[in-house]
Design a protein around this motif. Sequence first.
Motif, PDB file in Angstrom:
ATOM      1  N   MET A 113       0.938  -1.360  -0.148  1.00 52.65           N
ATOM      2  CA  MET A 113       0.024  -0.117  -0.020  1.00 52.65           C
ATOM      3  C   MET A 113       0.829   1.252  -0.160  1.00 52.65           C
ATOM      4  SD  MET A 113      -3.205   1.117  -0.112  1.00 52.65           S
ATOM      5  CE  MET A 113      -4.103  -0.394   0.237  1.00 52.65           C
ATOM      6  N   TYR A 133       0.764   4.907  -4.665  1.00 49.76           N
ATOM      7  CA  TYR A 133       0.825   6.123  -5.426  1.00 49.76           C
ATOM      8  C   TYR A 133       2.174   6.555  -5.573  1.00 49.76           C
ATOM      9  CZ  TYR A 133      -4.218   6.367  -4.486  1.00 49.76           C
ATOM     10  OH  TYR A 133      -5.544   5.958  -4.551  1.00 49.76           O
ATOM     11  N   LEU A 167       1.743   7.736 -10.577  1.00 53.78           N
ATOM     12  CA  LEU A 167       1.442   9.031 -10.981  1.00 53.78           C
ATOM     13  C   LEU A 167       1.842   9.826 -12.163  1.00 53.78           C
ATOM     14  CD1 LEU A 167       2.111  10.662  -7.275  1.00 53.78           C
ATOM     15  CD2 LEU A 167      -0.199  10.033  -8.295  1.00 53.78           C
ATOM     16  N   LEU A 202     -20.734   3.375  -9.557  1.00 55.32           N
ATOM     17  CA  LEU A 202     -20.410   3.483  -8.196  1.00 55.32           C
ATOM     18  C   LEU A 202     -19.299   4.626  -7.743  1.00 55.32           C
ATOM     19  CD1 LEU A 202     -20.209   0.030  -7.147  1.00 55.32           C
ATOM     20  CD2 LEU A 202     -21.840   1.649  -6.770  1.00 55.32           C
ATOM     21  N   CYS A 203     -18.598   5.045  -8.767  1.00 57.82           N
ATOM     22  CA  CYS A 203     -17.434   5.980  -8.397  1.00 57.82           C
ATOM     23  C   CYS A 203     -17.254   7.113  -9.781  1.00 57.82           C
ATOM     24  CB  CYS A 203     -16.220   5.581  -8.108  1.00 57.82           C
ATOM     25  SG  CYS A 203     -15.570   4.113  -9.063  1.00 57.82           S
ATOM     26  N   CYS A 228     -10.716   8.036 -11.156  1.00 52.64           N
ATOM     27  CA  CYS A 228      -9.730   8.183 -10.455  1.00 52.64           C
ATOM     28  C   CYS A 228      -8.133   7.991 -10.713  1.00 52.64           C
ATOM     29  CB  CYS A 228     -10.026   7.272  -9.078  1.00 52.64           C
ATOM     30  SG  CYS A 228      -9.914   5.394  -9.573  1.00 52.64           S
ATOM     31  N   ARG A 250     -10.709  -1.026  -4.704  1.00 54.12           N
ATOM     32  CA  ARG A 250      -9.574  -0.297  -5.876  1.00 54.12           C
ATOM     33  C   ARG A 250      -9.655  -1.167  -6.987  1.00 54.12           C
ATOM     34  NH1 ARG A 250      -8.159   4.718  -4.341  1.00 54.12           N
ATOM     35  NH2 ARG A 250      -8.742   4.669  -6.597  1.00 54.12           N
ATOM     36  N   HIS A 292      -2.766  -0.227   9.456  1.00 57.39           N
ATOM     37  CA  HIS A 292      -1.125   0.112   8.975  1.00 57.39           C
ATOM     38  C   HIS A 292      -0.236   0.633   9.562  1.00 57.39           C
ATOM     39  CE1 HIS A 292      -3.799  -0.611   5.379  1.00 57.39           C
ATOM     40  NE2 HIS A 292      -4.179   0.475   5.474  1.00 57.39           N
ATOM     41  N   ASP A 341      -9.026  18.261  -7.660  1.00 59.56           N
ATOM     42  CA  ASP A 341      -8.451  17.587  -8.411  1.00 59.56           C
ATOM     43  C   ASP A 341      -7.964  16.162  -7.743  1.00 59.56           C
ATOM     44  OD1 ASP A 341      -8.293  19.368 -10.679  1.00 59.56           O
ATOM     45  OD2 ASP A 341      -6.736  20.375  -9.920  1.00 59.56           O
ATOM     46  N   HIS A 361      -9.725  12.383  -6.873  1.00 61.66           N
ATOM     47  CA  HIS A 361     -10.733  11.691  -6.679  1.00 61.66           C
ATOM     48  C   HIS A 361     -11.148  11.070  -5.379  1.00 61.66           C
ATOM     49  CE1 HIS A 361     -13.640   8.148  -7.481  1.00 61.66           C
ATOM     50  NE2 HIS A 361     -13.883   8.972  -8.618  1.00 61.66           N
ATOM     51  N   HIS A 372     -11.913   8.497  -4.292  1.00 63.34           N
ATOM     52  CA  HIS A 372     -11.475   7.171  -3.951  1.00 63.34           C
ATOM     53  C   HIS A 372     -10.033   7.234  -3.653  1.00 63.34           C
ATOM     54  CE1 HIS A 372     -15.046   4.665  -5.454  1.00 63.34           C
ATOM     55  NE2 HIS A 372     -15.273   5.178  -4.586  1.00 63.34           N
ATOM     56  N   ASP A 373      -9.299   7.980  -4.349  1.00 61.48           N
ATOM     57  CA  ASP A 373      -7.776   8.055  -4.197  1.00 61.48           C
ATOM     58  C   ASP A 373      -7.563   8.740  -2.902  1.00 61.48           C
ATOM     59  OD1 ASP A 373      -6.862   6.973  -6.718  1.00 61.48           O
ATOM     60  OD2 ASP A 373      -7.616   9.176  -7.704  1.00 61.48           O
ATOM     61  N   THR A 415      -8.160   6.171  -0.191  1.00 58.81           N
ATOM     62  CA  THR A 415      -6.953   5.014  -0.020  1.00 58.81           C
ATOM     63  C   THR A 415      -5.796   5.749   0.663  1.00 58.81           C
ATOM     64  OG1 THR A 415      -7.673   3.862  -2.100  1.00 58.81           O
ATOM     65  CG2 THR A 415      -5.399   3.691  -1.522  1.00 58.81           C
ATOM     66  N   LEU A 416      -5.466   7.103   0.299  1.00 58.48           N
ATOM     67  CA  LEU A 416      -4.588   7.851   0.658  1.00 58.48           C
ATOM     68  C   LEU A 416      -4.495   7.982   2.296  1.00 58.48           C
ATOM     69  CD1 LEU A 416      -3.627   9.816  -2.197  1.00 58.48           C
ATOM     70  CD2 LEU A 416      -2.141   8.512  -1.083  1.00 58.48           C
ATOM     71  N   ASP A 440      -6.536   6.366   4.395  1.00 57.62           N
ATOM     72  CA  ASP A 440      -6.535   4.830   4.709  1.00 57.62           C
ATOM     73  C   ASP A 440      -4.991   4.508   5.360  1.00 57.62           C
ATOM     74  OD1 ASP A 440      -7.490   2.221   5.764  1.00 57.62           O
ATOM     75  OD2 ASP A 440      -6.389   1.539   3.837  1.00 57.62           O
ATOM     76  N   ARG A 441      -4.096   4.778   4.348  1.00 56.20           N
ATOM     77  CA  ARG A 441      -2.652   4.764   4.640  1.00 56.20           C
ATOM     78  C   ARG A 441      -2.038   5.337   6.149  1.00 56.20           C
ATOM     79  NH1 ARG A 441       0.703   5.909  -0.685  1.00 56.20           N
ATOM     80  NH2 ARG A 441       2.145   6.519   1.059  1.00 56.20           N
ATOM     81  N   HIS A 497     -20.853   7.754  -3.608  1.00 55.27           N
ATOM     82  CA  HIS A 497     -22.168   8.252  -3.603  1.00 55.27           C
ATOM     83  C   HIS A 497     -22.919   8.204  -2.316  1.00 55.27           C
ATOM     84  CE1 HIS A 497     -23.782   4.799  -4.692  1.00 55.27           C
ATOM     85  NE2 HIS A 497     -23.232   4.741  -5.817  1.00 55.27           N
ATOM     86  N   ALA A 529     -18.784  11.546  -7.295  1.00 55.11           N
ATOM     87  CA  ALA A 529     -18.581  10.944  -5.860  1.00 55.11           C
ATOM     88  C   ALA A 529     -18.052  12.121  -4.971  1.00 55.11           C
ATOM     89  CB  ALA A 529     -17.657   9.831  -5.953  1.00 55.11           C
ATOM     90  N   THR A 562       1.309  14.047  -1.599  1.00 51.24           N
ATOM     91  CA  THR A 562       1.639  12.728  -2.391  1.00 51.24           C
ATOM     92  C   THR A 562       1.576  13.097  -3.877  1.00 51.24           C
ATOM     93  OG1 THR A 562       1.499  11.654  -0.459  1.00 51.24           O
ATOM     94  CG2 THR A 562       1.452  10.233  -2.663  1.00 51.24           C
ATOM     95  N   LEU A 563       0.040  13.724  -4.196  1.00 45.88           N
ATOM     96  CA  LEU A 563      -0.546  13.596  -5.476  1.00 45.88           C
ATOM     97  C   LEU A 563       0.072  14.981  -6.146  1.00 45.88           C
ATOM     98  CD1 LEU A 563      -4.036  12.038  -4.941  1.00 45.88           C
ATOM     99  CD2 LEU A 563      -2.059  10.877  -5.548  1.00 45.88           C
ATOM    100  N   ARG A 564       0.744  15.781  -5.609  1.00 42.55           N
ATOM    101  CA  ARG A 564       1.250  17.000  -6.062  1.00 42.55           C
ATOM    102  C   ARG A 564       0.055  17.932  -6.420  1.00 42.55           C
ATOM    103  NH1 ARG A 564       5.396  13.149  -8.721  1.00 42.55           N
ATOM    104  NH2 ARG A 564       3.776  12.953 -10.383  1.00 42.55           N
ATOM    105  N   LYS A 565      -0.981  17.750  -5.933  1.00 36.18           N
ATOM    106  CA  LYS A 565      -2.119  18.669  -5.856  1.00 36.18           C
ATOM    107  C   LYS A 565      -1.995  19.993  -4.864  1.00 36.18           C
ATOM    108  CE  LYS A 565      -3.655  16.028  -9.125  1.00 36.18           C
ATOM    109  NZ  LYS A 565      -3.470  16.555 -10.600  1.00 36.18           N
TER     110      LYS A 565
END
Lengths: 129, 414
Positions: A1, A5, A10, A35-36, A63, A105, B25, B348, B350, B352-353, B356-357, B359-360, B369, B383, B411-414
């Motif tokens: 995990m 990313y 990326l 769903l997403c 995503c 995912r 984690h 910018d 999502h 879901h991303d 997940t991030l 969650d880490r 939704h 979403a 991490t996602l450079r946003k």
Amino acid sequence: MEDLYRENLLDHYENPRHHGTLEHADISHEESNPLCGDRIRIDVKLSEDGSRIAEIAFSGDGCIISQASASMLMDEVDCKPIGEVQKLERQDVLDMVGAPLTAARVKCAMLGLKVLKAGLYQYLVDHQK
Amino acid sequence: MKDTIRSLDVARIRQDFPALNERVHGRPLVFLDSAASSQKPIQVLSALDQAYRTSYANVHRGVYYNSERTTDLYDQAREKITRFIGAPAPENVVFVRNATEALNLVAYSYGRHFLQAGDEIVLTELEHHANFVPWQVLARERGIRLKFIPLTPQGTLDLARLDELLTPRVKLVTFAHVSNVLGTITDPRPVIERAHAVGAKVVVDGCQAAPHMPVDVQALDCDFYALSGHKMLGPTGIGVLYGKTDVLEAMPPFMTGGDMISSVTFDSVTWNEIPVKFEAGTPAFVEAIALGAAVDYLAALGMDAVRAHEREVVAYAIERLTEVPGATIIGPTDPDIRGGALTFTIKDIHPHDLGTLLDREGVAIRAGHHCAQPLHVRLGLPATARASFYIYTELREIDALIEAIYKAKHTLRK
């Protein structure tokens, strides 16, 4: 995990390979994951004998996992014989992503392959004698 | 970080919730998904364990000690819930699996018996699928028209439009007491009064309200009120449908079988009395007993204190999230009308991303939704991300959420 990313993923997301649409494509197919909201369209031009992929492009939104794995898939299947592309499976995509995904995912990662296989299948059904 | 909240002794409360001590984690769990399902205190876990471990037997009809003892505990649980929601009597409290089943029960039993072609049902644009699809199915089947109370730009129900929607054809009005996405708290009283004025029955989806604030169904004067036990410290598989006596008595059973009949011959059947008429088969009596323990726990805290605590948490979360560049809060930003669920997007990224991030970092939020697709279509968002709070949520967990969001952006450079 921890590695999910990372740079490679990326990079595919920010600089998607084979991104766009093709005019006069032999195959154009689109699906979404309601769903997403992930959405992917794939256009394919086949070689003259119809045996391999001559040109491929994808477009869509969603995503990072869905879009980056589609980009990786494009690199993988470009110029490959159709028979080989048909053999691609879930594990092949997971190997491309290269980092563990949770069950929720995995679905995102599989969208590109699902669209490509469904498009190919429909083409073969339409063109078989 | 702010001082701990005075309305609830959160540090003390957290000691009752073993699951909150888990690590994810390698990090301490920051559980921000109680709107989906709450964690359980040891008091509820013990009630489940005790019910199975000691004097276990099926309820009703048994003439021996264990059955009578379990039946007694089951009846006591129903009485506790009766008091908790301000119902007039235990006969008004029907045990079901969850709010989804409660709402389906009303749609199937009341809806199919009392509504006909040409009638209208008024619902809202923010409903959860559980309070949307049963009416959609009924409407298609019977030629009933669905009409929707629209939303204001702030994410509240546009009740200025209610009178034009409430024609004499409207037989039923239904809405969420608190939205699971927008967090919007709707004051049910005025809606119920106006619906009753045109002769419509009112169904309130209390799934996101009953766990979080005082509810008095008699003061509300609603005809039905639905709730899920697992969102309010109780176990899964147990929920409640409150119904007014005359309405429940007039309704046919939803399911038939054991327990719900008074007498059966080869060619006739007489239904049992309410609420048992709606409880065919062996009920989830152990879960009901444990829900009684959950309700005891909440009642001891005091639902005003529970609401005050969540108001403070959501106010702090709104304040902190507003600082984050690219963050957009979906729904009301006034904590007075926002329940303990904060839905948002980060530009910018999502959801879901983001999920997940986060969650880490051990931060559990929900992304998607939230079973409210029509609402997301209305919002123009595929979403969203949602952090939701409860009696055990600490302000430091909001800080952890914000920190994890910044880390995800990095991490996602946003």
